[in-house]
Design a protein around this motif. Structure first.
Motif, mmCIF file in Angstrom:
data_model
loop_
_atom_site.group_PDB
_atom_site.id
_atom_site.type_symbol
_atom_site.label_atom_id
_atom_site.label_comp_id
_atom_site.label_asym_id
_atom_site.label_seq_id
_atom_site.Cartn_x
_atom_site.Cartn_y
_atom_site.Cartn_z
ATOM 1 N N PRO A 94 0.819 -1.229 0.000
ATOM 2 C CA PRO A 94 0.000 0.000 0.000
ATOM 3 C C PRO A 94 0.850 1.275 0.000
ATOM 4 C CG PRO A 94 -0.826 -1.568 1.617
ATOM 5 C CD PRO A 94 0.499 -2.081 1.159
ATOM 6 N N PHE A 95 1.951 1.261 0.720
ATOM 7 C CA PHE A 95 2.800 2.455 0.806
ATOM 8 C C PHE A 95 3.378 2.806 -0.561
ATOM 9 C CE2 PHE A 95 6.758 4.689 2.029
ATOM 10 C CZ PHE A 95 6.222 5.670 2.842
ATOM 11 N N ARG A 96 3.753 1.788 -1.331
ATOM 12 C CA ARG A 96 4.349 2.044 -2.644
ATOM 13 C C ARG A 96 3.355 2.637 -3.636
ATOM 14 N NH1 ARG A 96 7.527 -2.487 -1.161
ATOM 15 N NH2 ARG A 96 6.031 -4.016 -1.943
ATOM 16 N N LYS A 97 2.070 2.534 -3.348
ATOM 17 C CA LYS A 97 1.062 3.083 -4.258
ATOM 18 C C LYS A 97 0.823 4.575 -4.036
ATOM 19 C CE LYS A 97 -1.434 -1.318 -4.698
ATOM 20 N NZ LYS A 97 -2.717 -2.031 -4.433
ATOM 21 N N LEU A 98 1.329 5.112 -2.926
ATOM 22 C CA LEU A 98 1.101 6.523 -2.615
ATOM 23 C C LEU A 98 1.984 7.424 -3.465
ATOM 24 C CD1 LEU A 98 1.087 6.341 1.309
ATOM 25 C CD2 LEU A 98 -0.908 6.530 -0.212
ATOM 26 N N PRO A 99 1.539 8.647 -3.749
ATOM 27 C CA PRO A 99 2.430 9.624 -4.374
ATOM 28 C C PRO A 99 3.654 9.833 -3.491
ATOM 29 C CG PRO A 99 0.153 10.405 -4.383
ATOM 30 C CD PRO A 99 0.189 9.183 -3.514
ATOM 31 N N VAL A 100 4.827 10.001 -4.098
ATOM 32 C CA VAL A 100 6.070 9.988 -3.334
ATOM 33 C C VAL A 100 6.103 11.086 -2.275
ATOM 34 C CG1 VAL A 100 7.372 11.394 -4.997
ATOM 35 C CG2 VAL A 100 8.568 9.785 -3.500
ATOM 36 N N ARG A 101 5.607 12.274 -2.577
ATOM 37 C CA ARG A 101 5.636 13.354 -1.583
ATOM 38 C C ARG A 101 4.768 13.020 -0.374
ATOM 39 N NH1 ARG A 101 7.278 15.988 -6.077
ATOM 40 N NH2 ARG A 101 8.649 17.791 -5.755
ATOM 41 N N GLU A 102 3.587 12.464 -0.618
ATOM 42 C CA GLU A 102 2.699 12.069 0.471
ATOM 43 C C GLU A 102 3.323 10.949 1.291
ATOM 44 O OE1 GLU A 102 -1.717 10.020 1.153
ATOM 45 O OE2 GLU A 102 -1.147 10.787 -0.824
ATOM 46 N N ALA A 103 3.904 9.971 0.627
ATOM 47 C CA ALA A 103 4.500 8.828 1.320
ATOM 48 C C ALA A 103 5.656 9.262 2.210
ATOM 49 C CB ALA A 103 4.983 7.801 0.297
ATOM 50 N N LEU A 104 6.547 10.097 1.675
ATOM 51 C CA LEU A 104 7.712 10.514 2.463
ATOM 52 C C LEU A 104 7.311 11.382 3.646
ATOM 53 C CD1 LEU A 104 10.487 11.175 -0.194
ATOM 54 C CD2 LEU A 104 10.065 9.156 1.193
ATOM 55 N N LYS A 105 6.286 12.231 3.472
ATOM 56 C CA LYS A 105 5.841 13.046 4.602
ATOM 57 C C LYS A 105 5.214 12.178 5.695
ATOM 58 C CE LYS A 105 3.332 17.226 5.853
ATOM 59 N NZ LYS A 105 2.823 16.653 7.123
ATOM 60 N N LEU A 106 4.404 11.202 5.302
ATOM 61 C CA LEU A 106 3.810 10.292 6.292
ATOM 62 C C LEU A 106 4.903 9.545 7.058
ATOM 63 C CD1 LEU A 106 0.840 8.750 4.280
ATOM 64 C CD2 LEU A 106 0.657 10.157 6.347
ATOM 65 N N ALA A 107 5.895 9.040 6.338
ATOM 66 C CA ALA A 107 6.971 8.291 6.984
ATOM 67 C C ALA A 107 7.759 9.180 7.932
ATOM 68 C CB ALA A 107 7.890 7.688 5.926
ATOM 69 N N ALA A 108 8.077 10.397 7.484
ATOM 70 C CA ALA A 108 8.851 11.312 8.322
ATOM 71 C C ALA A 108 8.071 11.693 9.575
ATOM 72 C CB ALA A 108 9.211 12.563 7.530
ATOM 73 N N ASP A 109 6.818 12.034 9.409
ATOM 74 C CA ASP A 109 6.003 12.445 10.559
ATOM 75 C C ASP A 109 5.859 11.304 11.561
ATOM 76 O OD1 ASP A 109 5.709 14.938 9.440
ATOM 77 O OD2 ASP A 109 3.640 14.619 8.736
#
Length: 263
Positions: free
Chosen positions: A242-257
């Protein structure tokens, strides 16, 4: 996960997204580095990273590093690729694994090849970080720590990944006892459900969760690592379908937060 392990997202977009999300650096895998070398080039990547304000780089993954050159299954092509990248990119370390399979009964056989690898890495201005994996020959952080101690080389340390710690069944007390100050070169934070689904390998590449969404005692892990002297940079590695399906900017912000919430 597919092979080769190349990203469908252009490297310039990934670097920009990492900077926007507040990361201080990024990691790149060998297959991706090969494509970048043949397109943008390593000097172009170095400049792109610097212009984005990122300062920390990690590159990976070298396996079967103990096999002599010319032996069936040796990874000398990957070794040379990573060293070539290191000459220009100046990574904090090169991450190494071992090999899929059961825990080795003869870790002492790995010591001399590891020292040789670390000497070679030093010639390219970098270090070696062993990532232990419960489905591999070097299966636990305490086992990896014993190997690092036996190698007694300043350029050899550990990459501690939360998933590999907890899925290997290593307790925080065992982790604290195994680690000595300065031994940990890098950390990757992630989370997972209580129960493994499929094989351990399938679970690790398809079903990781954002920090705080699973069952791992990440706050305890961070406390142990800080107690043993690790002060960052802290990495976050979320591998899941599921994570790989996210837009990269959204995915990286979620991971960082999610990682910041633990730290």
């Amino acid at each position: 996960m597919h092979s080769p392990a190349t990203s469908p997202v252009p490297i310039a977009e990934r670097v920009a997204a990492a900077a926007e999300a507040g990361y201080t650096g990024l990691g790149l895998i060998a297959d991706d580095l090969r494509v970048i070398r043949d397109t943008l080039g390593y000097p172009g990547l170095r400049d792109l990273i610097a212009e984005a304000g990122l300062t920390h780089i990690e590159i990976e993954l070298l396996e079967r590093w103990w096999l002599p050159r010319g032996t069936a299954g040796d990874f000398y092509d990957v070794r040379e690729l990573l060293f070539e990248a290191a000459d220009t990119l100046g990574p904090a370390f090169i991450k190494i694994g071992s090999e899929l399979g059961s825990r080795t009964a003869h870790p002492e056989a790995l010591i001399d090849p590891l020292r040789e690898l670390a000497d070679q890495a030093a010639e390219h201005g970098t270090r070696i970080a062993i990532e232990t994996m419960p489905f591999s020959l070097i299966s636990t952080v305490p086992m990896g720590a014993d190997i690092v101690t036996a190698a007694a080389h300043p350029g050899v340390g550990l990459l501690v990944d939360a998933w590999h710690v907890f899925r290997a069944g290593t307790s925080l007390d065992e982790l604290r006892s195994a680690l000595s100050p300065g031994m940990v070169f890098g950390v990757e934070l992630d989370d997972a459900a209580a129960t493994v689904v499929g094989s351990l390998f399938e679970d690790t590449v398809e079903r990781r969760l954002l920090c705080g969404e699973g069952t791992f005692d990440l706050a305890g892990l961070v406390a142990v690592l800080r107690d043993r002297g690790f002060d960052g940079p802290w990495g976050v590695e979320i591998l899941s379908a599921p994570f790989r399906k996210l837009p990269v900017r959204e995915a990286l912000k979620l991971a960082a937060d999610s990682a910041r919430s633990v730290l």
